[in-house]
Design a protein around this motif. Structure first.
Motif, short mmCIF file in Angstrom:
data_model
loop_
_atom_site.label_atom_id
_atom_site.label_comp_id
_atom_site.label_asym_id
_atom_site.label_seq_id
_atom_site.Cartn_x
_atom_site.Cartn_y
_atom_site.Cartn_z
N ASP A 120 -31.10 -46.85 -9.99
CA ASP A 120 -31.82 -45.84 -10.49
C ASP A 120 -33.42 -46.07 -11.00
O ASP A 120 -33.93 -45.60 -11.47
N ILE A 121 -33.64 -47.53 -10.35
CA ILE A 121 -34.88 -48.03 -10.68
C ILE A 121 -35.96 -47.70 -9.55
O ILE A 121 -35.64 -47.71 -8.49
N LEU A 122 -37.01 -46.81 -9.90
CA LEU A 122 -37.95 -46.73 -8.81
C LEU A 122 -39.21 -47.40 -8.81
O LEU A 122 -39.86 -47.64 -9.86
N ILE A 123 -39.42 -48.37 -8.00
CA ILE A 123 -40.76 -49.16 -7.76
C ILE A 123 -41.91 -48.18 -7.22
O ILE A 123 -41.57 -47.98 -6.24
N ARG A 124 -43.06 -48.05 -7.87
CA ARG A 124 -44.04 -47.27 -7.42
C ARG A 124 -45.65 -47.69 -7.74
O ARG A 124 -45.50 -48.60 -8.97
N SER A 125 -46.63 -47.36 -7.14
CA SER A 125 -48.00 -47.73 -7.56
C SER A 125 -48.09 -47.20 -8.83
O SER A 125 -47.62 -46.10 -9.24
N VAL A 126 -49.01 -47.69 -9.60
CA VAL A 126 -49.52 -47.33 -10.70
C VAL A 126 -50.28 -46.10 -10.84
O VAL A 126 -50.92 -45.96 -9.90
N TRP A 139 -49.56 -60.97 -13.80
CA TRP A 139 -48.51 -60.41 -14.77
C TRP A 139 -47.28 -59.86 -14.30
O TRP A 139 -47.42 -58.85 -13.58
N LEU A 140 -46.19 -60.20 -14.74
CA LEU A 140 -44.90 -59.60 -14.55
C LEU A 140 -44.03 -59.28 -15.66
O LEU A 140 -44.08 -60.44 -16.40
N GLY A 141 -43.81 -58.13 -16.17
CA GLY A 141 -43.10 -57.80 -17.26
C GLY A 141 -41.88 -56.78 -17.17
O GLY A 141 -42.19 -55.86 -16.32
N VAL A 142 -40.84 -57.13 -17.69
CA VAL A 142 -39.63 -56.30 -17.73
C VAL A 142 -39.00 -56.21 -19.32
O VAL A 142 -38.98 -57.12 -19.96
N ASP A 143 -38.99 -54.89 -19.30
CA ASP A 143 -38.29 -54.48 -20.73
C ASP A 143 -37.04 -55.43 -20.85
O ASP A 143 -36.27 -55.66 -20.31
N SER A 203 -37.38 -46.16 -14.69
CA SER A 203 -36.04 -45.94 -14.99
C SER A 203 -36.15 -44.40 -15.60
O SER A 203 -36.54 -44.41 -16.93
N GLN A 204 -35.41 -43.53 -15.10
CA GLN A 204 -35.61 -42.01 -15.32
C GLN A 204 -37.37 -41.81 -15.70
O GLN A 204 -38.01 -41.61 -14.72
N GLU A 205 -37.49 -41.37 -16.92
CA GLU A 205 -39.01 -41.28 -17.32
C GLU A 205 -39.75 -42.50 -17.86
O GLU A 205 -41.08 -42.10 -18.34
N ASN A 206 -39.16 -43.79 -17.94
CA ASN A 206 -39.64 -44.57 -18.91
C ASN A 206 -39.81 -45.82 -17.86
O ASN A 206 -39.26 -46.08 -16.82
N VAL A 207 -41.10 -46.35 -18.19
CA VAL A 207 -41.84 -47.54 -17.36
C VAL A 207 -41.06 -48.71 -18.11
O VAL A 207 -41.03 -49.12 -19.34
#
Length: 158
Positions: A7-13, A89-93, A62-66
């Motif tokens: 359910d994770i979308l990887i997209r441009s900022v 930088w690489l950061g994950v919740d 994920s859904q509407e959240n970065v």
């Protein structure tokens, strides 16, 4: 948030992602865990990269959240055919820890760098950041080199 990245979308900022990226970075790069990263993480870092090299910035949604981000740059070496990609930088919740979000972000970042003609990727992290060192080692990075980072407190009472 689950153990799956389906359910994770990887997209441009986009410009709307800048505040969520900054606040997620504040959550990830804490002074007690990663003091050097904490010192250099600020809103200017995020906005300056967006203004100069947004094409090398990604978010995991994920859904509407970065829930993650990757930000980098391309370094062109003068008088050389080589160009280097630097993952800044690489950061994950933390709630998504070990769910594959970081790997998905990195794979897409690597694709973008290859499309830009990059021949080598560079990352750096604190020498005591074992989780990051292990993560990048699993991805094929090698030759870790210690870097000395020193500070001088100008507000001491001495």
């Amino acid at each position: 948030m689950g153990d799956s990245t389906k359910d994770i979308l990887i997209r441009s900022v986009t410009i709307d992602d800048l505040a969520p990226i900054f606040h997620l970075g504040e959550k990830v790069f804490t002074s007690q865990d990663y003091s050097n990263l904490y010192r250099t993480w600020d809103e200017y870092e995020v906005t300056a990269l967006f203004n100069s090299e947004a094409e090398y910035m990604l978010v995991a949604q994920s859904q509407e959240n970065v829930v993650g981000f990757a930000m980098g740059t391309v370094i062109k070496k003068a008088r050389s055919a080589w160009s280097y990609g630097h993952l800044l930088w690489l950061g994950v919740d933390p709630q998504c820890g070990r769910s594959g979000v970081g790997g998905k972000l990195f794979e897409r970042f690597k694709e973008i760098m290859a499309e830009a003609g990059v021949r080598m990727l560079i990352i750096d992290t604190q020498a005591d950041n074992k989780p990051a060192i292990n993560f990048f080692s699993r991805l094929g990075f090698e030759n870790p080199t210690d870097h000395v980072y020193m500070t001088l407190n100008l507000t001491s009472d001495d």
